[in-house]
Design an enzyme around this catalytic site. Sequence first.
Site, PDB file in Angstrom:
ATOM      1  N   PHE A 135       0.857  -1.192   0.000  1.00 54.18           N
ATOM      2  CA  PHE A 135       0.000   0.000   0.000  1.00 54.18           C
ATOM      3  C   PHE A 135       0.891   1.239   0.000  1.00 54.18           C
ATOM      4  CE2 PHE A 135      -2.249   3.537   1.846  1.00 54.18           C
ATOM      5  CZ  PHE A 135      -3.495   3.479   1.231  1.00 54.18           C
ATOM      6  N   ASP A 220       9.224   2.914   1.352  1.00 53.24           N
ATOM      7  CA  ASP A 220       8.071   3.654   1.853  1.00 53.24           C
ATOM      8  C   ASP A 220       8.012   3.467   3.364  1.00 53.24           C
ATOM      9  OD1 ASP A 220       5.602   4.562   2.670  1.00 53.24           O
ATOM     10  OD2 ASP A 220       4.504   3.752   0.955  1.00 53.24           O
ATOM     11  N   LYS A 249       2.771  10.379   7.875  1.00 46.33           N
ATOM     12  CA  LYS A 249       2.094  10.009   9.130  1.00 46.33           C
ATOM     13  C   LYS A 249       2.681  10.691  10.382  1.00 46.33           C
ATOM     14  CE  LYS A 249      -0.718   6.285   7.590  1.00 46.33           C
ATOM     15  NZ  LYS A 249      -0.431   5.371   6.508  1.00 46.33           N
TER      16      LYS A 249
HETATM   17  C1  LIG Z   1      -0.789   5.642   4.978  1.00 47.59           C
HETATM   18  C2  LIG Z   1       0.218   5.223   3.991  1.00 47.59           C
HETATM   19  C3  LIG Z   1       0.431   5.955   2.802  1.00 47.59           C
HETATM   20  C4  LIG Z   1      -0.432   7.119   2.399  1.00 47.59           C
HETATM   21  O1  LIG Z   1      -0.365   8.173   3.312  1.00 47.59           O
HETATM   22  P1  LIG Z   1      -1.489   9.333   3.253  1.00 47.59           P
HETATM   23  O2  LIG Z   1      -0.957  10.386   4.174  1.00 47.59           O
HETATM   24  O3  LIG Z   1      -2.757   8.709   3.734  1.00 47.59           O
HETATM   25  O4  LIG Z   1      -1.587   9.776   1.862  1.00 47.59           O
HETATM   26  C5  LIG Z   1       1.456   5.558   1.965  1.00 47.59           C
HETATM   27  N1  LIG Z   1       2.227   4.505   2.264  1.00 47.59           N
HETATM   28  C6  LIG Z   1       2.056   3.767   3.387  1.00 47.59           C
HETATM   29  C7  LIG Z   1       2.962   2.613   3.672  1.00 47.59           C
HETATM   30  C8  LIG Z   1       1.039   4.100   4.289  1.00 47.59           C
HETATM   31  O5  LIG Z   1       0.844   3.360   5.377  1.00 47.59           O
END
Ligand SMILES: *Cc1c(COP(=O)(O)O)cnc(C)c1O
Length: 389
Positions: A135, A220, A249
């Site tokens: 994700f 990520d 986050k």
């Molecule tokens: C939450 C998340 C995103 C997206 O972040 P947003 O601030 O909601 O756009 C991208 N990558 C990972 C691994 C995430 O957990």
Amino acid sequence: MMETMLDIKALEGQYSSGIYAKRDLVITRGSGALLYDEQGSEYIDCVGGQGTANVGHCQPTVIAAIQEQIQKLMICPEMFHNPTRAQFQARLCGLVPGMQRAYLCNSGTEAVEAAIKFARYSTGRPGIVAAMRGFHGRTLGSLSATWNKKYRDGFEPLVPGFSHVPYDNLEKLQEAVNDSTAAVLLEVVQGEGGVYPGSAEFLQGAQEICRQRGALLIIDEVQTGFGRTGQMFAFQHHGLQPDLVAMGKSIAAGIPMGAVLLGERVTQLSPGVHGSTFGGNPVACAAGLAVLDLLEGQQLPQRAARLGKALMDEIAALNLPAVREVRGKGLMIGIETRGKVAGLLGALAEKGVLALPAGLTVIRLLPPLVISGEQLQTVKQALIEVLSA
Ligand SMILES: *Cc1c(COP(=O)(O)O)cnc(C)c1O
């Protein structure tokens, strides 16, 4: 109070976009690892603002930093220099040896978008190889890297050039990366996909394949970063040296912010290549500096490692019949159950514990790293009760 709780729920029911499955709670206040509803009932927060609250809700030093900055300057586009931003960018790069520069934006998905663009810009190649179950966000570029159909269906055609390989399978990755690959994009622990930690062999192998084939490695760390897994960044468990690191986050304690760290193998970016109006705004940077002070000063990554391992071991040792597997890293914990978790999350909330799902069968815990041992024991008891019912 002007509105009653019913009015608030009805208002949001009528006017909010409709894209969120709402829980039957009105949250009005937070402190540390606790949230309160408008009647004053207390909850231990293992949702953790969806992973944005690593340093805890409403930390006094974060509030003070924001207040001090907001009285001086609320916005300053990056065309001008700004002392708060300068400090924050330097601190951020200093967290990872070899990182040269930091691009600042406003969310996780924006960080991933930027990392994808920088990788294409830097290599002149189109391909992005990501992982199944991964994700990376929901805007069209990061959605193209996100695997699950539930996010993608209805929004195709997505961005060309993306492919997906099974996570933790080095042979398949080897086959997928070639001389048109700009980057391999991976989470170190897959979060939304079900809390699956990657193996050291896979992640180190992925880095090696990238080096051999002239592709960049994008990690990520949006969910895993800032102490969550027991290191400042999860890739540090495996001694990786990614070329691009996407963050979001918990970076600024809940103030919207994202960032990308750029390593030595990324080509020098020229003015105009990318940009963001709000990116690097001094209020978010002030919050980010206060977050780093807290994480380092209170050794919160180490605390996450210790508390998370103890809780995972304790839950696993119970051998609860309803539990298939307990996995995770630090205070990023997934409890795979034999049934669906939606009902269990409601039952947990009734016992004063808020938790997340990851897919249909995994209870995910992302508590603030300041959560006390006693609060974690309460979480454990509530889990035992709902999983034994
Ligand atoms: C939450 C998340 C995103 C997206 O972040 P947003 O601030 O909601 O756009 C991208 N990558 C990972 C691994 C995430 O957990």
